[in-house]
Motif scaffolding. Structure first.
Motif, PDB file in Angstrom:
ATOM      1  N   ARG A 107     -37.267 -39.937 -10.376  1.00 48.28           N
ATOM      2  CA  ARG A 107     -37.504 -40.629 -11.655  1.00 48.28           C
ATOM      3  C   ARG A 107     -38.945 -41.106 -11.808  1.00 48.28           C
ATOM      4  O   ARG A 107     -39.382 -41.402 -12.919  1.00 48.28           O
ATOM      5  CB  ARG A 107     -36.558 -41.826 -11.781  1.00 48.28           C
ATOM      6  CG  ARG A 107     -36.668 -42.818 -10.660  1.00 48.28           C
ATOM      7  CD  ARG A 107     -35.766 -44.006 -10.887  1.00 48.28           C
ATOM      8  NE  ARG A 107     -35.377 -44.665  -9.656  1.00 48.28           N
ATOM      9  CZ  ARG A 107     -34.838 -45.869  -9.593  1.00 48.28           C
ATOM     10  NH1 ARG A 107     -34.634 -46.539 -10.697  1.00 48.28           N
ATOM     11  NH2 ARG A 107     -34.489 -46.397  -8.441  1.00 48.28           N
ATOM     12  N   ARG A 108     -39.663 -41.201 -10.704  1.00 52.08           N
ATOM     13  CA  ARG A 108     -41.061 -41.622 -10.775  1.00 52.08           C
ATOM     14  C   ARG A 108     -42.020 -40.439 -10.706  1.00 52.08           C
ATOM     15  O   ARG A 108     -43.221 -40.618 -10.550  1.00 52.08           O
ATOM     16  CB  ARG A 108     -41.359 -42.617  -9.657  1.00 52.08           C
ATOM     17  CG  ARG A 108     -40.606 -43.944  -9.806  1.00 52.08           C
ATOM     18  CD  ARG A 108     -41.045 -44.954  -8.769  1.00 52.08           C
ATOM     19  NE  ARG A 108     -40.450 -46.246  -9.010  1.00 52.08           N
ATOM     20  CZ  ARG A 108     -39.271 -46.643  -8.547  1.00 52.08           C
ATOM     21  NH1 ARG A 108     -38.538 -45.800  -7.811  1.00 52.08           N
ATOM     22  NH2 ARG A 108     -38.799 -47.851  -8.806  1.00 52.08           N
ATOM     23  N   GLY A 109     -41.469 -39.246 -10.814  1.00 55.64           N
ATOM     24  CA  GLY A 109     -42.310 -38.061 -10.839  1.00 55.64           C
ATOM     25  C   GLY A 109     -42.724 -37.547  -9.478  1.00 55.64           C
ATOM     26  O   GLY A 109     -43.544 -36.624  -9.398  1.00 55.64           O
TER      27      GLY A 109
ATOM     28  N   ASP B 201     -56.563 -41.759  -5.486  1.00 57.60           N
ATOM     29  CA  ASP B 201     -55.626 -42.422  -6.390  1.00 57.60           C
ATOM     30  C   ASP B 201     -56.308 -42.710  -7.727  1.00 57.60           C
ATOM     31  O   ASP B 201     -57.451 -42.297  -7.965  1.00 57.60           O
ATOM     32  CB  ASP B 201     -55.056 -43.690  -5.750  1.00 57.60           C
ATOM     33  CG  ASP B 201     -56.123 -44.761  -5.500  1.00 57.60           C
ATOM     34  OD1 ASP B 201     -57.249 -44.668  -6.058  1.00 57.60           O
ATOM     35  OD2 ASP B 201     -55.831 -45.721  -4.765  1.00 57.60           O
ATOM     36  N   ARG B 202     -55.647 -43.436  -8.590  1.00 55.37           N
ATOM     37  CA  ARG B 202     -56.203 -43.697  -9.915  1.00 55.37           C
ATOM     38  C   ARG B 202     -57.477 -44.527  -9.867  1.00 55.37           C
ATOM     39  O   ARG B 202     -58.273 -44.517 -10.815  1.00 55.37           O
ATOM     40  CB  ARG B 202     -55.157 -44.413 -10.770  1.00 55.37           C
ATOM     41  CG  ARG B 202     -54.010 -43.514 -11.199  1.00 55.37           C
ATOM     42  CD  ARG B 202     -53.004 -44.280 -12.013  1.00 55.37           C
ATOM     43  NE  ARG B 202     -51.939 -43.417 -12.518  1.00 55.37           N
ATOM     44  CZ  ARG B 202     -50.895 -43.854 -13.185  1.00 55.37           C
ATOM     45  NH1 ARG B 202     -50.752 -45.167 -13.426  1.00 55.37           N
ATOM     46  NH2 ARG B 202     -49.976 -43.014 -13.611  1.00 55.37           N
TER      47      ARG B 202
ATOM     48  N   ARG C 290     -47.982 -33.445  -4.519  1.00 55.71           N
ATOM     49  CA  ARG C 290     -47.613 -33.862  -5.877  1.00 55.71           C
ATOM     50  C   ARG C 290     -48.041 -35.306  -6.114  1.00 55.71           C
ATOM     51  O   ARG C 290     -47.838 -36.175  -5.263  1.00 55.71           O
ATOM     52  CB  ARG C 290     -46.110 -33.730  -6.080  1.00 55.71           C
ATOM     53  CG  ARG C 290     -45.629 -34.348  -7.387  1.00 55.71           C
ATOM     54  CD  ARG C 290     -44.136 -34.150  -7.551  1.00 55.71           C
ATOM     55  NE  ARG C 290     -43.842 -32.792  -7.962  1.00 55.71           N
ATOM     56  CZ  ARG C 290     -42.614 -32.275  -7.957  1.00 55.71           C
ATOM     57  NH1 ARG C 290     -41.595 -32.989  -7.534  1.00 55.71           N
ATOM     58  NH2 ARG C 290     -42.428 -31.034  -8.358  1.00 55.71           N
TER      59      ARG C 290
ATOM     60  N   HIS D 137     -42.060 -38.944  -1.288  1.00 62.31           N
ATOM     61  CA  HIS D 137     -42.701 -40.189  -1.734  1.00 62.31           C
ATOM     62  C   HIS D 137     -41.952 -41.435  -1.277  1.00 62.31           C
ATOM     63  O   HIS D 137     -42.543 -42.292  -0.593  1.00 62.31           O
ATOM     64  CB  HIS D 137     -42.863 -40.180  -3.256  1.00 62.31           C
ATOM     65  CG  HIS D 137     -43.993 -39.339  -3.747  1.00 62.31           C
ATOM     66  ND1 HIS D 137     -43.915 -37.974  -3.844  1.00 62.31           N
ATOM     67  CD2 HIS D 137     -45.241 -39.673  -4.192  1.00 62.31           C
ATOM     68  CE1 HIS D 137     -45.057 -37.497  -4.305  1.00 62.31           C
ATOM     69  NE2 HIS D 137     -45.880 -38.505  -4.536  1.00 62.31           N
TER      70      HIS D 137
ATOM     71  N   ASN E 174     -47.399 -38.616  -8.268  1.00 63.21           N
ATOM     72  CA  ASN E 174     -46.337 -39.188  -9.101  1.00 63.21           C
ATOM     73  C   ASN E 174     -46.925 -39.977 -10.267  1.00 63.21           C
ATOM     74  O   ASN E 174     -48.141 -40.015 -10.472  1.00 63.21           O
ATOM     75  CB  ASN E 174     -45.370 -40.027  -8.264  1.00 63.21           C
ATOM     76  CG  ASN E 174     -46.014 -41.274  -7.676  1.00 63.21           C
ATOM     77  OD1 ASN E 174     -47.148 -41.635  -8.019  1.00 63.21           O
ATOM     78  ND2 ASN E 174     -45.304 -41.945  -6.796  1.00 63.21           N
ATOM     79  N   TYR E 175     -46.045 -40.600 -11.026  1.00 55.72           N
ATOM     80  CA  TYR E 175     -46.497 -41.297 -12.236  1.00 55.72           C
ATOM     81  C   TYR E 175     -47.397 -42.493 -11.924  1.00 55.72           C
ATOM     82  O   TYR E 175     -48.119 -42.974 -12.796  1.00 55.72           O
ATOM     83  CB  TYR E 175     -45.287 -41.778 -13.035  1.00 55.72           C
ATOM     84  CG  TYR E 175     -44.369 -40.668 -13.499  1.00 55.72           C
ATOM     85  CD1 TYR E 175     -44.869 -39.407 -13.807  1.00 55.72           C
ATOM     86  CD2 TYR E 175     -43.003 -40.883 -13.630  1.00 55.72           C
ATOM     87  CE1 TYR E 175     -44.029 -38.384 -14.224  1.00 55.72           C
ATOM     88  CE2 TYR E 175     -42.154 -39.865 -14.046  1.00 55.72           C
ATOM     89  CZ  TYR E 175     -42.670 -38.622 -14.340  1.00 55.72           C
ATOM     90  OH  TYR E 175     -41.834 -37.623 -14.753  1.00 55.72           O
ATOM     91  N   ASN E 176     -47.359 -42.973 -10.689  1.00 57.97           N
ATOM     92  CA  ASN E 176     -48.219 -44.086 -10.298  1.00 57.97           C
ATOM     93  C   ASN E 176     -49.570 -43.613  -9.762  1.00 57.97           C
ATOM     94  O   ASN E 176     -50.412 -44.438  -9.396  1.00 57.97           O
ATOM     95  CB  ASN E 176     -47.525 -44.934  -9.234  1.00 57.97           C
ATOM     96  CG  ASN E 176     -46.268 -45.598  -9.760  1.00 57.97           C
ATOM     97  OD1 ASN E 176     -46.221 -46.026 -10.907  1.00 57.97           O
ATOM     98  ND2 ASN E 176     -45.238 -45.691  -8.932  1.00 57.97           N
ATOM     99  N   GLY E 177     -49.744 -42.301  -9.703  1.00 60.12           N
ATOM    100  CA  GLY E 177     -51.016 -41.769  -9.222  1.00 60.12           C
ATOM    101  C   GLY E 177     -51.101 -41.606  -7.716  1.00 60.12           C
ATOM    102  O   GLY E 177     -52.200 -41.481  -7.170  1.00 60.12           O
TER     103      GLY E 177
END
Length: 248
Positions: free
Chosen positions: A149-151, A222-223, A182, A156, A184-187
């Motif tokens: 669900r978090r991509g 990361d982001r 990969r 992870h 995820n949505y949190n980077g």
């Protein structure tokens, strides 16, 4: 003489009526349905199937493999859902009910069926870290590209939580390294989560080493533009920093 002839005619008439009655079809009792096909029982009503489905979900979560077999045999759906969109296999995976999961997989349960949150039984193994459950679900042929669900991949949550045995075994048993980097949505990649969100202890060190051995890219940022090595150094995780420094 005429009287006798009249009696004979009446007797013959009565016999004929009796013969017709014997040949007439027996009326069907009210409320009774004859099956459409001879020897085939009528299909169960929707309420009965719903009850079986509820019992199946409960049995899967409780790990009652015998009840799972019985209910599936009665006609419960292997893809039944509870109020949160969770199927029997998902409930078994969450509770680590391995024998029940094996039965469900044998009966065709979908390892990639999403629940209401967007997770699947297969990716849930990364959350629980259960190697036994991963092994039970693997024969169902899960799609390794399906995200949680978090991509992210199952790596992870396993990396974050320190499930070293799971990470090692899933890397050995599957081609999950195809999604090892990969984001995820949190980077985060799994490697970044192991370093930035882990405690630096032995399980997380083992995970970092296993991910690097499997080809994880330590240069991914990361982001905020930070690498796993920079996170390790800033958090004082020297042994993990040494592992990462050797591949950077």
């Amino acid at each position: 003489m005429r009287a006798r002839e009249g009696i004979g005619r009446r007797a013959a008439l009565a016999a004929g009526v009796g013969l017709l009655a014997a040949c007439a079809p027996v009326p069907e009792p009210r409320g009774h349905r004859v099956p459409a096909e001879a020897g085939r029982a009528p299909l169960p009503g929707p309420r009965l199937v719903e009850a079986w489905n509820r019992d199946l979900l409960a049995a899967a979560g409780a790990g009652d493999a015998a009840a799972v077999v019985r209910l599936l045999g009665l006609g419960a759906s292997v893809e039944a859902r509870d109020g949160e969109g969770r199927g029997p296999l998902m409930l078994a995976a969450l509770a680590d009910r391995v024998e029940a999961a094996r039965v469900l997989v044998e009966r065709g349960a979908d390892p990639d069926a999403r629940d209401g949150l967007g997770d699947t039984p297969w990716v849930t193994c990364g959350v629980t870290g259960s190697v036994a459950m991963m092994t039970a679900i693997l024969p169902a042929g899960p799609d390794l590209a399906v995200p949680n669900r978090r991509g992210g991949s199952p790596l992870h949550p396993a990396a974050e939580r320190g499930h070293a045995d799971y990470v090692r075994e899933v890397l050995a048993a599957t081609d999950i390294e195809s999604v090892i980097d990969r984001v995820n949505y949190n980077g985060w990649t799994a490697l970044l989560e192991a370093v930035a969100l882990g405690d630096g202890g032995a399980p997380h060190r083992e995970i970092v080493a296993a991910l690097l051995d499997a080809g994880a890219d330590a240069a991914v940022r990361d982001r905020n533009g930070r690498t796993a090595l920079e996170h390790a150094r800033s958090r004082g995780h020297r042994e993990i920093a040494d592992l990462l420094d050797g591949v950077s």
